[in-house]
Each structure stands twice: as C-alpha cells, then as structure tokens.
Design a protein around this motif. Structure first.
Motif, mmCIF file in Angstrom:
data_model
loop_
_atom_site.group_PDB
_atom_site.id
_atom_site.type_symbol
_atom_site.label_atom_id
_atom_site.label_comp_id
_atom_site.label_asym_id
_atom_site.label_seq_id
_atom_site.Cartn_x
_atom_site.Cartn_y
_atom_site.Cartn_z
ATOM 1 N N ASP A 70 54.620 39.716 58.791
ATOM 2 C CA ASP A 70 54.227 41.030 58.129
ATOM 3 C C ASP A 70 52.879 41.433 58.273
ATOM 4 O OD1 ASP A 70 54.990 41.897 54.722
ATOM 5 O OD2 ASP A 70 54.016 43.223 56.221
ATOM 6 N N TYR B 179 43.692 37.972 53.405
ATOM 7 C CA TYR B 179 43.379 39.137 52.425
ATOM 8 C C TYR B 179 41.819 39.602 52.714
ATOM 9 C CZ TYR B 179 47.264 37.766 49.596
ATOM 10 O OH TYR B 179 48.670 37.503 49.104
ATOM 11 N N PHE C 3 42.826 37.213 38.020
ATOM 12 C CA PHE C 3 43.707 38.151 38.939
ATOM 13 C C PHE C 3 45.131 37.916 38.776
ATOM 14 C CE2 PHE C 3 40.516 40.318 41.802
ATOM 15 C CZ PHE C 3 39.613 39.635 41.799
ATOM 16 N N GLY D 140 57.437 32.929 51.215
ATOM 17 C CA GLY D 140 57.804 34.302 50.291
ATOM 18 C C GLY D 140 57.192 34.368 48.876
ATOM 19 N N GLY D 141 55.719 33.692 48.784
ATOM 20 C CA GLY D 141 55.058 33.852 47.583
ATOM 21 C C GLY D 141 55.871 32.938 46.330
ATOM 22 N N ASN E 288 58.189 36.370 40.599
ATOM 23 C CA ASN E 288 57.546 35.741 39.922
ATOM 24 C C ASN E 288 56.055 36.349 39.621
ATOM 25 O OD1 ASN E 288 55.243 34.651 41.474
ATOM 26 N ND2 ASN E 288 57.095 33.548 42.510
ATOM 27 N N GLN F 42 58.346 39.849 49.439
ATOM 28 C CA GLN F 42 58.033 38.278 49.969
ATOM 29 C C GLN F 42 56.443 38.158 50.187
ATOM 30 O OE1 GLN F 42 60.696 35.627 50.044
ATOM 31 N NE2 GLN F 42 61.408 37.152 48.806
ATOM 32 N N LYS F 43 55.550 39.008 49.699
ATOM 33 C CA LYS F 43 54.176 38.496 49.954
ATOM 34 C C LYS F 43 53.584 38.575 48.384
ATOM 35 C CE LYS F 43 53.303 43.475 51.342
ATOM 36 N NZ LYS F 43 53.229 44.427 52.372
ATOM 37 N N LEU F 44 52.616 38.042 48.362
ATOM 38 C CA LEU F 44 51.791 38.022 46.996
ATOM 39 C C LEU F 44 50.700 39.441 47.158
ATOM 40 C CD1 LEU F 44 52.434 36.086 44.916
ATOM 41 C CD2 LEU F 44 50.104 34.809 45.357
ATOM 42 N N VAL F 45 50.909 40.177 46.029
ATOM 43 C CA VAL F 45 50.223 41.203 46.113
ATOM 44 C C VAL F 45 49.362 41.176 44.768
ATOM 45 C CG1 VAL F 45 50.133 44.008 45.683
ATOM 46 C CG2 VAL F 45 51.688 42.850 47.351
ATOM 47 N N PHE F 46 48.112 41.302 44.781
ATOM 48 C CA PHE F 46 46.966 41.147 43.966
ATOM 49 C C PHE F 46 46.616 42.469 43.080
ATOM 50 C CE2 PHE F 46 46.034 36.664 43.858
ATOM 51 C CZ PHE F 46 46.503 36.162 45.164
ATOM 52 N N GLY F 47 46.149 42.337 41.893
ATOM 53 C CA GLY F 47 45.668 43.447 41.271
ATOM 54 C C GLY F 47 44.002 43.388 41.289
ATOM 55 N N GLN F 48 43.431 44.243 40.611
ATOM 56 C CA GLN F 48 41.970 44.399 40.797
ATOM 57 C C GLN F 48 41.020 43.467 40.144
ATOM 58 O OE1 GLN F 48 40.492 47.053 43.137
ATOM 59 N NE2 GLN F 48 42.467 46.730 43.708
ATOM 60 N N GLN G 209 35.618 43.904 44.129
ATOM 61 C CA GLN G 209 36.973 44.547 44.340
ATOM 62 C C GLN G 209 38.079 43.267 43.909
ATOM 63 O OE1 GLN G 209 37.458 47.935 43.857
ATOM 64 N NE2 GLN G 209 35.123 47.721 43.505
ATOM 65 N N GLY G 210 39.361 43.951 44.200
ATOM 66 C CA GLY G 210 40.417 42.805 44.075
ATOM 67 C C GLY G 210 40.782 42.612 45.704
ATOM 68 N N LEU G 211 41.945 42.013 45.733
ATOM 69 C CA LEU G 211 42.165 41.503 47.295
ATOM 70 C C LEU G 211 43.344 42.610 48.005
ATOM 71 C CD1 LEU G 211 41.495 38.840 45.776
ATOM 72 C CD2 LEU G 211 42.764 37.648 47.058
ATOM 73 N N TYR H 218 48.383 33.454 54.543
ATOM 74 C CA TYR H 218 47.961 34.999 54.390
ATOM 75 C C TYR H 218 46.484 35.061 54.701
ATOM 76 C CZ TYR H 218 52.196 34.723 50.956
ATOM 77 O OH TYR H 218 53.106 34.577 50.450
ATOM 78 N N VAL I 29 55.159 38.811 43.173
ATOM 79 C CA VAL I 29 55.853 38.581 44.542
ATOM 80 C C VAL I 29 57.290 39.291 44.209
ATOM 81 C CG1 VAL I 29 57.048 37.013 45.876
ATOM 82 C CG2 VAL I 29 54.738 36.454 44.879
ATOM 83 N N TYR J 273 50.639 38.330 56.774
ATOM 84 C CA TYR J 273 51.283 37.307 56.153
ATOM 85 C C TYR J 273 52.075 36.559 57.245
ATOM 86 C CZ TYR J 273 55.434 35.308 53.630
ATOM 87 O OH TYR J 273 56.248 34.091 53.412
ATOM 88 N N PHE K 200 45.908 42.880 50.871
ATOM 89 C CA PHE K 200 46.645 42.110 51.732
ATOM 90 C C PHE K 200 46.451 42.758 53.188
ATOM 91 C CE2 PHE K 200 50.285 40.026 53.266
ATOM 92 C CZ PHE K 200 51.075 40.848 54.142
ATOM 93 N N GLN L 114 51.989 35.514 39.082
ATOM 94 C CA GLN L 114 50.991 34.370 38.961
ATOM 95 C C GLN L 114 49.513 34.878 38.770
ATOM 96 O OE1 GLN L 114 51.104 32.010 42.923
ATOM 97 N NE2 GLN L 114 53.182 32.698 43.300
#
Lengths: 115, 110
Positions: A56, A35, B88, A99-100, B31, B96-102, A41-43, A33, B92, A48, A45, B33
């Motif tokens: 992706d 980022y 953070f 897929g995380g 899930n 299928q990708k990991l998305v993060f918060g602030q 700030q946050g990450l 990945y 998922v 991938y 995306f 994380q």
C-alpha cells in the motif's frame, strides 16, 4: 533480532542528494510499515508491506519516494533528490499480524536532516 | 480520513493526579490502539481495544471506546513523572493500515 532495527540513526545530507534508510523488522513479522514524523508532530503514514501482497503506497508524498522489501524481511526507503521539507524522523514498524490487527513494534527511527 | 485526533494537544498535571486524553476518529474501525512515545524514541504499544469492546484495563491504564460517538479515552491513574511522554491513538479500518493522530503531550510535574 530482539527488536526492530533502523539505520542510520542520523543522516545529514545536502539538498539534491539521494538517501537510503534501512529497516530490519522482527524476525517472522509479516507486516512492515514506514511512517514519517516531523518535529513535534504526529505520524504520517508512508507505505505498508504485508507478506507477498502488493504494498500500500498510498502515503508516499511524491515520486521521489520509493520503498522495497526484499525476501519479506529487510526494507529500504529511498528518497531521491532530497528537499529540505524531507527533513524528519522516519520510523519503521513491524507486526506479527496483518492489517493492523495486532500491535506494532517500532524502531528508534532514522533522523534525516537535509541542508 | 479516519485519522484519530487527540485532545488536548498538551496536558500538564501534578504527580499523583489522573490524566485523561481523548481521541476522536471519523470512519468505522476494527480496533483502536494507544501508543506512547518518549522524546526522541520510537513508539511503544500500550493497549488495543476492539470495536466490540467498551472498556479495557491494563495496570494504571484504562481505555474506553464509544463507537457511536467515534471516540476513545485513555486514563492514566496516579500519574508518575515517568509517565511524561506523548500519547497517540491509532485506528485500523477497512484500509488495513494503522493511522495515527497528532498526539497529546503529557507532562507530569513532580
């Protein structure tokens, strides 16, 4: 290697120049990945890669951004004609599972400053 | 977007107290994380909780997940100065990708 390695750790460039950021994932990790993290700030995306599947690319902010992963290992993120708003820390992460489904291992990041 | 949103954005407590951070998300997940980031460093994985789990423990960490409310919480007990970091949550889902918060910036005062 023992962990995810990113280079350069710091890059200062002039507006309009192209930059390449490199990521060496943990050996055997199939998922990779990229980022972007702006100060405090946050990450965000970016892209991938999973094995031999098509990446992706849905997070790439413009067509100035591209990334490739050669031989399922090393990845390069390229930013063409850099702009000041591209200044950020670019983080790479790899995972053994797809897929995380498992944890991500992060590099220390490449800090990009566009003057 | 299924991006997680942490609450509060910043938290400052005394050493020894418990710290609670919350995360909300918008769509169904496989899930969730939690990660920690020390200033100027990469992120480090703390704990993963699956959608069919309600609570998970790891040392001084306790994570809960409420899929009906689309929320999770991270509790750090008996906080230490070394716990100072940003935390953070990441989700998922079908993409299928990991998305993060602030993130939540936690400061532990000695």
């Amino acid at each position: 290697g023992a962990g995810v390695s990113q280079s350069p750790s710091n890059k200062v460039t002039e507006k309009g120049k192209d930059v390449e950021l490199r990521c060496d994932p943990i050996s055997g990790h199939t998922a990779l990945y990229w980022y972007r993290q702006s100060l405090g700030q946050g990450l965000e995306f970016l892209i991938y890669f999973q094995g031999n599947s098509a990446p992706d690319k849905s997070g790439l902010p413009s067509d100035r951004f591209s990334a490739e992963r050669t031989g399922g290992s090393v990845s390069t993120l390229t930013i063409q004609r850099t702009q000041q708003e591209d200044s950020a820390v670019y983080l790479c992460a790899s995972s053994r599972t797809s897929g995380g489904a498992g944890e991500l291992f992060f590099g220390e990041g490449s800090r990009l400053t566009v003057l | 977007s299924q991006q997680g949103e942490e609450d509060p954005q910043a938290l400052s407590i005394q050493e020894g107290e418990n710290a609670t951070m919350n995360c909300s998300y918008k769509t169904s997940i496989n899930n969730l994380q939690w990660y920690r980031q020390n200033s100027g460093r990469g992120l480090v994985h703390l704990i993963l909780i699956r959608s069919n789990e309600r609570e998970k423990h790891s040392g001084r960490l306790r994570v809960t997940l409420d899929t009906s409310k689309k929320s999770s919480s991270l509790l750090i007990t008996a906080s230490r100065a070394a716990d100072t970091a940003s935390y953070f949550c990441a989700t998922v889902g079908g993409a299928q990708k990991l998305v993060f918060g602030q993130g939540t910036r936690l400061t532990i005062n000695p």
